[in-house]
Design a protein around this motif. Sequence first.
Motif, PDB file in Angstrom:
ATOM      1  N   THR A 606     -16.116 -83.899  98.902  1.00 39.06           N
ATOM      2  CA  THR A 606     -15.247 -83.537 100.022  1.00 39.06           C
ATOM      3  C   THR A 606     -15.135 -84.656 101.045  1.00 39.06           C
ATOM      4  O   THR A 606     -14.060 -84.913 101.594  1.00 39.06           O
ATOM      5  CB  THR A 606     -15.768 -82.262 100.707  1.00 39.06           C
ATOM      6  N   LEU A 609     -12.394 -87.230 100.184  1.00 46.29           N
ATOM      7  CA  LEU A 609     -10.987 -86.844 100.055  1.00 46.29           C
ATOM      8  C   LEU A 609     -10.054 -87.565 101.026  1.00 46.29           C
ATOM      9  O   LEU A 609      -8.978 -88.030 100.616  1.00 46.29           O
ATOM     10  CB  LEU A 609     -10.845 -85.331 100.235  1.00 46.29           C
ATOM     11  N   VAL A 649      -0.981 -83.688  94.550  1.00 48.83           N
ATOM     12  CA  VAL A 649      -1.293 -82.278  94.744  1.00 48.83           C
ATOM     13  C   VAL A 649      -0.106 -81.485  94.225  1.00 48.83           C
ATOM     14  O   VAL A 649       1.001 -81.615  94.738  1.00 48.83           O
ATOM     15  CB  VAL A 649      -1.545 -81.934  96.221  1.00 48.83           C
ATOM     16  N   GLN A 661      -5.401 -81.242  91.937  1.00 45.43           N
ATOM     17  CA  GLN A 661      -5.646 -82.361  92.843  1.00 45.43           C
ATOM     18  C   GLN A 661      -6.073 -83.562  92.011  1.00 45.43           C
ATOM     19  O   GLN A 661      -6.990 -83.453  91.187  1.00 45.43           O
ATOM     20  CB  GLN A 661      -6.755 -81.981  93.820  1.00 45.43           C
ATOM     21  N   SER A 725       0.668 -76.273 106.122  1.00 44.52           N
ATOM     22  CA  SER A 725      -0.762 -76.435 105.820  1.00 44.52           C
ATOM     23  C   SER A 725      -1.600 -75.217 106.218  1.00 44.52           C
ATOM     24  O   SER A 725      -2.729 -75.076 105.763  1.00 44.52           O
ATOM     25  CB  SER A 725      -1.307 -77.676 106.528  1.00 44.52           C
ATOM     26  N   MET A 733      -3.948 -79.197 101.563  1.00 45.07           N
ATOM     27  CA  MET A 733      -4.420 -80.459 101.008  1.00 45.07           C
ATOM     28  C   MET A 733      -3.344 -81.535 101.125  1.00 45.07           C
ATOM     29  O   MET A 733      -3.646 -82.710 101.386  1.00 45.07           O
ATOM     30  CB  MET A 733      -4.837 -80.264  99.551  1.00 45.07           C
ATOM     31  N   ARG A 736      -3.592 -82.998 104.522  1.00 43.54           N
ATOM     32  CA  ARG A 736      -4.742 -83.897 104.677  1.00 43.54           C
ATOM     33  C   ARG A 736      -4.464 -85.264 104.060  1.00 43.54           C
ATOM     34  O   ARG A 736      -4.884 -86.292 104.591  1.00 43.54           O
ATOM     35  CB  ARG A 736      -5.978 -83.299 104.008  1.00 43.54           C
TER      36      ARG A 736
END
Length: 1020
Positions: A606, A609, A649, A661, A725, A733, A736
Amino acid sequence: MNMSMILQNWKMLGRLYRKGCSANRHFCSRAVQTAKKYEAGQCIHGYRVEKVEPIPELYLTAVKLEHEGTAAQHIHIAREDRNNVFSVGLRTTPLDSTGVPHILEHTTLCGSEKFPCRDPFFKMLTRSLSTFMNAFTASDWTMYPFSTQNAQDFENLLSVYLDAVFYPQLRELDFMQEGWRLEHQVVNDHGSPIVFKGVVFNEMKGAFASPEQVYAQHLQNSLYPSHTYSHVSGGQPLSIPDLTWEKLRQFHAAHYHPSNARFYTYGNLPLERHLELIDSLVLSRFSRVNTDTSVPDQQRWSKPRTVTVNCAPDNMAPNPDRQTTVSVSYLLSGITDTFEDCTLSIIGSLLTSGPTSPFYQSLIEPGIGADFSPSTGYSGDLKEGAFSIGLQGIAEDDVPIVEDIIRETFDKVIEEGFPQERIDALLHNIELSLRHQTSNFGLGLAVSIAAVWNHDGSALDALKVTKNVEKFKQHVKEDPKFLQNKVKQYFKENTHKLNLIMVPKEKYKLEVEKKEDEKLQQMVSILTDDEKQKIYNKGLELAEKQNEPEDLSCLPTLRISDIEKRGEFIQVSHSTPLNVPVQLCEQPTNGVTYFKAVADASNLDTALLPYLPIFCNVLAQMGAGQMDFRELSQEIQLKTGGMSAASLVTNSHTDPLSYEQGILFSSYCLDRNTSDMFSIWSEIFNGVKLTAIDRLSTLVKMAANELAMSVAQSGHSYAMTHASSFLTPAAHMKERLGGISQVRHMKQIAEMQDVSPVLEKLALIAKQLLNKNSIRCSINASPEHAQKSVNHLETFLASLSGSSRGAGRILIQKSDFTATCEKTHVELPFPVNYVSKCLETVPYTHPDSAVLSVLATLLKWKYLHKEIREKGGAYGGGANMGGGLLTYYSYRDPHVMQTLEQFDKSADWARSGQFSDSDVNEAKLFVFQGVDGPISPGEKGVDLFLQALTDEAKQVHREQFFDVQKNDIIQAAHRYLTPGNRPSAITFIGPENPATVTDSSWVRVSETESSDMPSQQGVV
């Protein structure tokens, strides 16, 4: 649309119903073969054939004609392509900055002699199967192009376009709506203040919110100061109110005549029919006139000049103390000498393109600035070419340093020349570009020849790329100093040289606003009571006109029955060499092999990412194996058309809480270089060099600068991404990895003094993802080369570490994700707003998905266009359905709360069924434009590869569109658009707004706040 912006970024075959030309291959081939048999001097429907030239490298035959009665020019490109194109271009040379050609372009499309309804252009968007419809305003020409794969549709659109251009009504109310007007802020409130309104007025205010656009415009105006190029063809916002309706009409009379027109047709439809229609609908009604629209050559300077201008600070830029831009620009030769134009284009690329270019090494690598200055490189868009080189994102004190480096770099090139491998790499890319097929090839050709043709050069010579390249090679062979002498001639000895410096000014925005207010007050203060009453009455009249129901029976239209019930099924095969899933799609690719691969990132840590986009950005730019980054760049240019990686994504098409992803790797090459292409990928996967701190710092600064500038140009996309989002895990995602959060994250990294911690994270990503553990691949190649391509792919896969699990698409399940209703204002000091509202709906395979797609189209064209653009003055607005979301948006919008209110009112309108069955059918036609849109051979089968979306599933979805009825849409509107029924979220990007300050339900995010990543629900 203002082409002065498009041209800077224009670096721009679905199914046709089987009753038409695509079903009759013999007919199409006959049309193309017939073109080759025309002869100079032959007369066809009032035209005289001047020249017929096959251009084999582009697989086409060009026919040049002149209309005998009007002297209108016509070029027809006969090619085996179903995506047929028409355009008419006119030389439009403004002598002020009121935006008259731009506003005329808009107003021309608002109603004509044969089609007197309001905005027939926009109405035809839903009555057609067009693959492209628009209009462009460049600095010295205006073009009206469309494309379609349907023969009847072509004739329908042709009749509308020709009538719009040559017989427009040019009504005063249309001028007020599209251009500018004085009107009360609240139209029916005589006591509310009088303000400026108008679509183009707001469009250009939004355009000049970008420092990059401000710089590019000043560069053109300052380098070409003596005639039309010293003005802003799109319109300078403070000058737009100087344009009168009468001046607009006079400009049309002077410029929109067939004697000043250049017609273009492309594709596999018969030329004779095109000529017959154009002559009967337009040309036979005109006589030849002498038009004086030519642009004189710019008088050359005897010594260089320096100009300093200001802009607003860019609050998204990494370093507030390094926002100065400087460049050195040169006026070169006329573009109608197509060989010289080609030579200068090659020299421009040799000087600036890629890490091995001299200016990249001297300007970018030392880290003086963030990136090249706007308009860097060679430009052949105006009558005389120009070359510009400089830096943006520098300290103001470094301006002399940059100017010295530029001079020294030219001296070094004159002394040493260019390495042969650089020249070979560039010539290879030209060869590859000729073979690489795109879905809008015909439109691209129209734009590529527009400038040369517009200035009476040979458009056909401009198409002969191979001839010019061979001539270039011969000159280089005969004269080893050919290129060095050109550099000396055009840059060392050229006194028509401009040093342009742009320095941010803290109060720039306030000063612009003050000048606009002063302009407004000046105009209002001299109004008599009668004139004020006239303004009030005109506002009411325009509002009444905008609200009137329209009779559209005069407009031609296709029918749903014209669309084939069965969509295109693309043949692919699958194999699993080394247990890796591989999809093969055999297509006529003109000797080019296309490669894609997806590496699963579902298990990526995580904490890593947020760094995935940076990793993708730098992967092919850091060096690999035994090659440093320059050597790797050189090898990529010599053997491929580029190698890229992008964070990926993709939504599940069945489950709204699931998504894939990963990283998407893409490249293409000439068939002969397939082995080399995969060898390069092998070097990258097995030995990417993630160790050079200075190199990473340079790339990060360039990426952060590019992202910061993109917000002003694509603010609606960022607003849509942010609002969505909060509603689905996939959208969260995407925010982000590609939204405002990523812009802020990149800004934060660019501000770091030491990026070594970032390198460590990138190395961890490489270790986890650059292997064959969870990778799948696809190849599109010609049948004769397909198996060889697969063999080379197998060699690449064998070189990778890891052991494939043989899995295809791996979905992340986020069953614990909770959609939340949020309202966010991202405060950025733009003069306009970008507004979005998203609602949770259903995934692709749900039966309501097709209904909601038709509903979104109805909302856009039957309600929001009128309320947000026509009445509200925004440049654009609408609604989209996809990814399990229905998303409203507006673009370059003077309003926020009023727009949000219209979003809600559109839902009321849909629930109450205030639309007709014919409206529904038109919405379906528009939906099918996307469903059956052009797909290039290299992209065939991509839906199956990326989303596991089968042709069978797409066929089910297709059939659902046919079945959508009015009552289905009303029911869906009640289910999904009733307040409280579905989670929704709102985001707008724009300046400080009193409503969000006083209303505590809004989350306000300042541009000066931290770059922290959003929470699960997507808060910045």
